[in-house]
Scaffold this motif. Structure first.
Motif, PDB file in Angstrom:
ATOM      1  N   ARG A  93       0.850  -1.195   0.000  1.00  0.00           N
ATOM      2  CA  ARG A  93       0.000   0.000   0.000  1.00  0.00           C
ATOM      3  C   ARG A  93       0.882   1.240   0.000  1.00  0.00           C
ATOM      4  N   PRO A  94       1.421   1.627  -1.149  1.00  0.00           N
ATOM      5  CA  PRO A  94       2.410   2.705  -1.204  1.00  0.00           C
ATOM      6  C   PRO A  94       1.954   4.006  -0.546  1.00  0.00           C
ATOM      7  N   ARG A  95       0.665   4.335  -0.675  1.00  0.00           N
ATOM      8  CA  ARG A  95       0.189   5.604  -0.134  1.00  0.00           C
ATOM      9  C   ARG A  95       0.260   5.634   1.391  1.00  0.00           C
ATOM     10  N   LEU A  96       0.254   4.450   2.012  1.00  0.00           N
ATOM     11  CA  LEU A  96       0.288   4.379   3.476  1.00  0.00           C
ATOM     12  C   LEU A  96       1.694   4.129   4.014  1.00  0.00           C
ATOM     13  N   ALA A  97       2.687   4.045   3.140  1.00  0.00           N
ATOM     14  CA  ALA A  97       4.040   3.710   3.585  1.00  0.00           C
ATOM     15  C   ALA A  97       4.579   4.738   4.577  1.00  0.00           C
ATOM     16  N   ALA A  98       4.485   6.010   4.237  1.00  0.00           N
ATOM     17  CA  ALA A  98       5.021   7.048   5.122  1.00  0.00           C
ATOM     18  C   ALA A  98       4.257   7.137   6.438  1.00  0.00           C
ATOM     19  N   PRO A  99       2.917   7.198   6.429  1.00  0.00           N
ATOM     20  CA  PRO A  99       2.206   7.242   7.711  1.00  0.00           C
ATOM     21  C   PRO A  99       2.487   6.032   8.602  1.00  0.00           C
ATOM     22  N   LEU A 100       2.566   4.829   8.013  1.00  0.00           N
ATOM     23  CA  LEU A 100       2.836   3.652   8.817  1.00  0.00           C
ATOM     24  C   LEU A 100       4.238   3.682   9.405  1.00  0.00           C
ATOM     25  N   ALA A 101       5.207   4.156   8.622  1.00  0.00           N
ATOM     26  CA  ALA A 101       6.581   4.271   9.139  1.00  0.00           C
ATOM     27  C   ALA A 101       6.632   5.266  10.293  1.00  0.00           C
ATOM     28  N   ILE A 102       5.961   6.398  10.130  1.00  0.00           N
ATOM     29  CA  ILE A 102       5.906   7.386  11.210  1.00  0.00           C
ATOM     30  C   ILE A 102       5.203   6.789  12.424  1.00  0.00           C
ATOM     31  N   GLY A 103       4.137   6.033  12.190  1.00  0.00           N
ATOM     32  CA  GLY A 103       3.402   5.416  13.292  1.00  0.00           C
ATOM     33  C   GLY A 103       4.274   4.457  14.091  1.00  0.00           C
TER      34      GLY A 103
END
Length: 402
Positions: free
Chosen positions: A169-179
């Protein structure tokens, strides 16, 4: 615009709006904090800056969506924050930076009112503007590599989650990493303050101004915000069949930036990537009602503002460069796009490379950071090449004829 009349469940539209706000904020708030602290903000002032940005972009998004019945979404300037993080403090310190933020807002207002100003930005070759941005982003994107070597046990889970999400899910990669980084920080941070200290608050700073702040912060921040956020943001909406209310959007973002500057907000603009979450299919099948998703996104930003001080405390108490590493991962896609745009055409590639190299160097001259000098150097090389082009073309033509 092709209008469809399919009926969507109300929950789908609102979920798209909430996701727009969540993805937009979680993917880059650490970059904003890094930028504000780099130019001299104290922890309290950085928390105030994040809070006012959430508040104003929420109100601005809700207003524009309601006023124009279009899925217009605002965002803080992530490239602008990266610019601040790379530039560091200027003469006059934090008050001068705040004054530069306010001047950036006035420039955004003037761009909406005076077409010639918008034309001036448009005349800057896109390759040079993107090369400057890439040079500013590169040091931040190196943070995950350095942090992984220095603190592998802390950073490895963040990187692994980012890679897995990038594949699925490329669009969620950054938010999940930050999470994941926030969870690790929460488990390892040495205290983040008491509950009263974690409540949102605003801190006033009387704006000052210095020549290095004008040239080194305000002008590059305006150019980056226009070239890397507002123009792509309008293009994203256009790709879904919506025409951006250009003057109205620049007026709202300009006024909001001026009002937010004394409280630490650096710049607001049209959202680019996250705009697609509300304006695209995720916002519903009925294209005439996707503005409701944008309005929900605006209201969601107001809720996120409540947690801004707690997020700031967590970031500042996190061990090492954990959150900065996560922020660097969030900027990898932007760096790739900037590098691609900078080198996409052989014509003028040398000017773009010069711009990139000077920006990466991090040099400071006369108290002015590398971003300005990179832009100046790139434009100088571009002008020199263009001035000699007719002569070179004539000589090439003569040689071919012979």
């Amino acid at each position: 615009m092709n209008r469809t009349t399919a009926v969507d469940p109300p929950s789908r539209v609102h979920v798209a709006g909430v996701m727009t706000a969540v993805v937009g904020s979680t993917s880059s708030f650490a970059v904003v904090l890094a930028g504000l602290t780099a130019v001299g903000a104290s922890p309290g002032q950085a928390a105030s800056g994040l809070a006012i940005l959430c508040l104003l972009q929420g109100l601005g998004t809700a207003f524009l969506a309601q006023r124009h019945r279009l899925p217009v979404v605002l965002a803080w300037s992530t490239p602008g924050a990266a610019l601040l993080a790379a530039g560091g403090t200027v003469a006059g310190g934090w008050p001068a930076a705040v004054g530069a933020f306010a001047l950036t807002g006035l420039l955004l207002l003037a761009t909406g009112a005076i077409p010639a100003l918008g034309g001036a930005v448009a005349r800057i070759p896109a390759a040079i503007a993107q090369a400057m941005l890439a040079g500013v982003l590169l040091p931040l994107c190196l943070a995950p590599v350095r942090a992984l070597v220095a603190e592998p046990a802390l950073v490895a889970p963040v990187v692994l989650v980012w890679v897995a999400a990038l594949a699925l899910r490329p669009r969620l990669a950054a938010p999940l990493a930050i999470g994941v980084a926030l969870v690790v920080a929460l488990l390892t941070a040495d205290g983040v303050g008491t509950l009263p200290q974690l409540l949102p608050h605003l801190e006033w700073t009387t704006p000052g101004l210095s020549w290095p702040a004008v040239v080194g912060i305000a002008l590059p921040l305006w150019i980056v915000t226009m070239a890397a956020q507002n123009v792509p943001g309008a293009a994203v909406l256009g790709s879904f069949g919506y025409r951006v209310p250009w003057r109205s959007s620049l007026t709202v973002t300009g006024v909001a930036t001026v009002l937010g500057a004394p409280f630490g907000g650096h710049a607001l603009n049209l959202a680019a990537i996250t705009a697609a979450l509300s304006a695209g299919p995720e916002g519903g099948a009925d294209t005439t009602r996707r503005w409701l998703a944008a309005r929900t996104a605006g209201l969601s930003y107001l809720v996120i503002a409540v947690f801004s001080t707690a997020l700031t405390a967590l970031v500042l108490h996190a061990p090492g460069d954990l959150l900065l590493a996560a922020a660097g991962l969030a900027l990898v896609g932007t760096l790739g796009a900037s590098l691609g745009a900078a080198a996409s055409s052989p014509t003028g590639r040398e000017a773009a490379v010069v711009t990139f190299v000077v920006a990466v160097s991090g040099v400071t001259l006369a108290g002015i950071g590398a971003a300005f000098w990179a832009l100046l150097a790139g434009l100088a090389v571009h002008a020199a090449v263009e001035l000699t082009r007719p002569g070179r073309e004539r000589r090439a033509g003569s040689a071919a004829a012979a």
